[in-house]
Scaffold this active site. Structure first.
Site, PDB file in Angstrom:
ATOM      1  N   LEU B 221     -48.977  56.350 -13.673  1.00 35.82           N
ATOM      2  CA  LEU B 221     -50.022  55.997 -12.730  1.00 35.82           C
ATOM      3  C   LEU B 221     -49.759  54.614 -12.132  1.00 35.82           C
ATOM      4  CD1 LEU B 221     -52.746  57.101 -11.762  1.00 35.82           C
ATOM      5  CD2 LEU B 221     -53.817  55.705 -13.522  1.00 35.82           C
ATOM      6  N   ASP B 222     -49.845  54.499 -10.833  1.00 32.51           N
ATOM      7  CA  ASP B 222     -49.674  53.222 -10.122  1.00 32.51           C
ATOM      8  C   ASP B 222     -48.288  52.620 -10.318  1.00 32.51           C
ATOM      9  OD1 ASP B 222     -52.334  53.607  -9.558  1.00 32.51           O
ATOM     10  OD2 ASP B 222     -53.055  52.140 -11.005  1.00 32.51           O
TER      11      ASP B 222
END
Lengths: 277, 277, 277, 277
Positions: B221-222
Site C-alpha cells: 500500500l502506498d
C-alpha cells in the site's frame, strides 16, 4: 579514455540519428547521453551527444561531415572547464553567487577575471583570489571605454563574458566581437518591462509576479536569445524597492542556472532562440 | 501513413541507439521524436521512439529482436486512444477533472465507465453520458466486493484503471490481475504521511507544504512506482480541513498530469520506479 | 449569530486600527480574522475584518463613519453567496472549470447564467442545469450586440461578470456600466504580449515561461487592475499551439483563484492596482 | 524616533486587538504593520505589531500586562541587528550562502563566529573576516565535545545558533541550553526521509520531488517546529549524488528564508509548530 560532447545541427533529413550514431559506433565511442530535437516549424534538426572513448577527432569529424547534409554545423567539445570573464558595475549579488558557487563546486567554471566600471566589487573579488580590473568609464566616450575593456578582457581568452549586473549598454562593435559569447541577466521577465527601472515599472503596473531573464546579448537591447527565465510572486505589500530586493534572488538563480547550461554545452543558438538539450 | 511509438528497454550495451535507429531507417520509418536514458546504477537502457511511416509490424519487430540483447523488452504501440475505467467513492474533484478535461480535449482518453462503491457520483458521470456502475460493498466481504467490481470492469477491456479517490484498499488478487495497470492518486507527498488521514497528520506536524502523489498500485500500500508528485505551500492559518480542501487541487492536477504521461506511452516501470521519456 | 465582512479604506491616520476594533468591540462583534495594510507610497490605509455576532448595521456603520477620516470608504458585506454571469465565446476550459468547481464545492458561487456569442458551449452549460443565452454578434454593430447582451445580463442581478475566454472587446459604455465588476482572464503574463495571439508572440520570442493574468476590466484593454497571475515553464519543444494548450491550465487556475478572492470579499481596487487582504 | 516589534500571544478573548492597539495609541506609538492570527483548534491568539515612536518600555509593558489575560506572553523587541553563531562540519554551501548574503546586505545579521568540528571551512570564513573556531570531536565523548563547543559559543552572546549542515546529533543538555534558539537545515522534506542519507532514501524510493526543511531543534531529532520548507522537481535521470547536489540549492534557500523570518521577529513557536506573522 576521454569524454567529449558532440553538438550537431542541420536541416532535418531521414536517418540522421542513425547516421550519427553509426559513426560513433564505428569509432568505438560510447554514447553516454544523447538528446535530439527537430523544430518542425523550421525543419531543423539538433542533436547533443555525450561520448566516451579514445578520440581521433580528425577522422571522426571527417566521417561526420561526409554523412551530414550540406550546411550542417557540428562541434566536438572537450571536457575542459570553461573560462569566463565577469563584467560588473556595483551590485554584489550575482557576482557573489558565481564566486561562491565556483568556490563550493556547484558551478564548474574558471573565473579568469572580473572587470568593473566601478571599484566597489574589487574587495569581494579579491577575497576569492581572482584578479579585478577597475576600468572606469568616466571622461571616456562609450567607444573609448569599451576599447579599454576589450584590452583587459583579451588577455584572458575567455570562452564567455558574463554580464553580472553590468549596467552599461554595449555597442554593436563590442557585441559583434563576442557574438553568442556574452550572457546577460536582465532584471525582468522579458519581454515585459524592457528598458530601465523594470522594478519601478512592475510596481507601477501592480503585477503579482516578477522575474528575471538570462539571455545572449545581441545588438537589439533586451532582445537576444533567451536561455532561462524564472519568477517569484509579489503582492501589494511590496514597494518598488522590495521588488528589487526580492528580485535579486531570482536574478542570481536564473543567471547561474543559465551559466550551468551554457558552460556544459547544452545550449544551441538558432535564429533568435535557444534550443537546450 | 501511421504513427506508432516504440518502447524498448534492456541491459545497456554499445551501439544500441545505432542499432535501433538503423532498423527504423531500413524500414523507412521516420523518427519524429526520440529519447533515451541509461540508468547507470543498474546498467539498464530505455528508449522511446515516435515513428511515422508504413509499418510492417512483424518484420520490423523481428529485425529488432535479432538486434537487441537477450531479455530485451520492446512494445510497438499504435496511436489508438487509450480506454480507462475510473473507480470512485464519494469525492467529485478528481473524477470531475478527468471528465471535464476529456470533454474539452485536454486529456486524450476514452472513459469507458465509472464504477463507484457509493452512488453519489452517478449524477455527475451521467451528465457526461458515461455509464456509471454502483457496486456497493455493503454486506460483502472484500473479496466478494472485488469480484463484483471485476465483473463490471471486465466488460470494458480497459487499458488502465484509474483510482480517482477510490477509498478502499485492494487485495493482492485484484492488484495482480491489473499489474502496472492501476493508477492511484494518494493525498500526500509520499513517503510522508503514509496511510490514513494524511492531511490530519500534516496539520499535526505543522508542515509548510502539502502534496499529492500519483503512482501505480502494487501490493504494498502506498509503495508503488511513483509517476508524478506536486506540492503547494500551506501555513499556520490552514486547519486540517483547509489543507484537505487546498490539497484537492493538487490531487487532481497531479493525477491528470500522470494520466497524460501514461496514456501517451511515456512511462516505463522498472523495479519500483518509473522512467518517463 | 451572523457573519459579515467589513472592508474599510481611507487616508492613513494614527489610531485607525484601534478606532475600528473599538467599535467592533463596543457592538459585541467578535473579530474572527483581521488584516490591514498601509500603502506607504500613497499613504492609504486598508483593512478587512471578518466579524461574527448580532449586527445592527445602521448604528454600527454610523459609529464607524463618525470615527473614520473624511472620504473613508467602508462596506459591510453579508455572507450571502455571490451571483455571477459568465460570458463565453467558444473555448470550454475556463467555463468548464468554473462549472465543475462550483459543482464540487471548491468555488462558492451561484452561476446565474452563461451568455455566449456562439452556441458551442450551450450543451456543456446545460449539463449543469444552468441557463445559456446564445446572443450572436453576427449582422450587429458592436453597440447593438452589447445592447442585447446587457438585456440578457440585466435579468440576473449579478454581483460580477466573468469573461471566461470571451473574445470580444467591450465598449467603454459596457465597461462603465459594470465598473470593477468585470473580471477577465488574459492569456499572457501581462504586460508581456498585450493584444492578440499572445501564444504566437511568446513562441516567436522564444520565452521559457508563459502565463496568464486575471484582472478587472477597464477601458484600457489589458490594462485593468491585476488580481492574480501565474506561469508555467515551457521550452524549445513547444510549438505556439502547444503553448496555447499548456496555457489553458494556467488560465483556468488563475481565473478560479482570482474569483475565489473576489467572491469572498478579499479584493480592494485602488487606483489601477488591487490590494488583497 | 525608534522602531520596535511587539510579539503577543495568549488565550483568545473578545477585544484583544482593540485592547492592544488602544494601548499603542495611548502611548502615541504608530502601528507601522500589524498581523494577527487565532488558532481555532487551540483557541490561542497571536499578534505581531511593528511600532514606531518614543518608547517608555516599562509603562507600555505594564499597561499591556494589565490588559492582557492571565498567562499572556509578550516581548518588545528593539530593532538591533541579531547576532548568530554558525555551526558547520565540512559542506560549504549553506555557510557560504549566509556569508555572502550578509556581505551583500540581503540578510540583516551579525555573524559573530563560525564553529566547526573540522577545519575545512576555516579559509572560507576568514575570507569574510569572521573568527573561525575549530573544535574537533576526535578523541572526545559527545559530552566533552559539546562542552568545548559551548565554551566557545558562550563568548559571543548569540541570539541564535545556526546549524549550517552541522552533521552531529546534539545532546538534550545542549538543546535545552539553547531552547528555541537553534535553527537547523534538514536535507529532506520532513517528515519524509527522517534520519541519515535522505537523498539515498529519496533515490531508492524514486520520488519526483526532493526538498529541505528548516526547523528549530528539539530533543526529538528531526521533529522540532518547522519554519520553512521548499522543494524542487527531480526525475529518473538523477542519481542519489545528483539529488544531493540539486538539493544543496534548496537547502541554502530554505535556510536563509527561515533565518530571515526568525531574525526579523516574525516567528512564534507554539507547541510543536510555528506561527509566522
Amino acid at each position: 579514455m576521454e569524454k567529449k560532447t558532440l553538438l550537431t545541427h542541420c536541416s532535418d533529413a531521414p536517418g540522421l540519428i542513425s547516421k550519427i550514431t553509426n559513426i560513433c559506433y564505428k569509432h568505438q565511442l560510447n554514447i553516454v547521453h544523447n538528446s535530439e530535437f527537430v523544430d518542425n516549424t523550421s525543419g531543423h534538426f539538433f542533436m547533443r551527444t555525450e561520448l566516451e572513448g579514445y578520440f581521433n577527432d580528425q577522422t571522426f569529424l571527417a566521417d561526420l561531415d561526409q554523412a551530414l547534409p550540406q550546411g550542417a554545423k557540428r562541434r566536438l567539445l572537450g571536457s575542459r572547464r570553461k573560462r569566463i570573464v565577469i563584467l560588473v558595475t556595483k551590485e554584489a549579488h550575482c557576482l557573489g553567487d558565481i564566486l561562491m558557487k565556483t568556490y563550493d563546486g556547484s558551478l564548474d567554471v574558471e573565473i579568469a577575471a572580473v572587470v568593473g566600471n566601478y571599484d566597489k566589487l574589487q574587495g569581494l573579488t579579491e577575497r576569492f583570489d581572482i584578479p579585478y580590473h577597475y576600468v572606469t568609464h568616466e571622461d571616456l566616450s562609450r567607444e573609448e571605454h569599451e576599447q579599454k575593456m576589450m584590452e583587459v578582457i583579451s588577455q584572458y581568452e575567455a570562452d564567455y563574458l558574463v554580464l553580472a549586473k553590468y549596467m552599461r549598454v554595449l555597442t554593436p562593435t563590442f557585441v559583434e566581437k563576442y557574438r553568442h559569447k556574452i550572457i546577460n541577466i536582465h532584471h525582468s521577465f522579458l519581454p515585459a518591462f524592457i528598458g530601465a527601472k523594470p522594478y519601478q515599472q512592475a510596481y507601477d503596473r501592480g503585477v503579482k509576479i516578477i522575474g528575471a531573464t538570462a539571455h545572449f546579448v545581441t545588438n537589439d537591447l533586451d532582445e537576444g536569445p533567451i536561455i532561462k527565465q524564472d519568477v517569484i510572486p509579489v503582492d501589494h505589500t511590496f514597494s518598488a524597492q522590495d521588488m528589487a530586493q526580492a528580485g535579486r534572488d531570482v536574478e542570481k538563480n536564473v543567471l547561474s542556472k543559465a551559466l550551468n547550461k551554457v558552460l556544459n554545452d547544452h545550449v544551441f543558438v538558432y535564429g533568435n532562440k535557444t534550443v537546450i538539450l
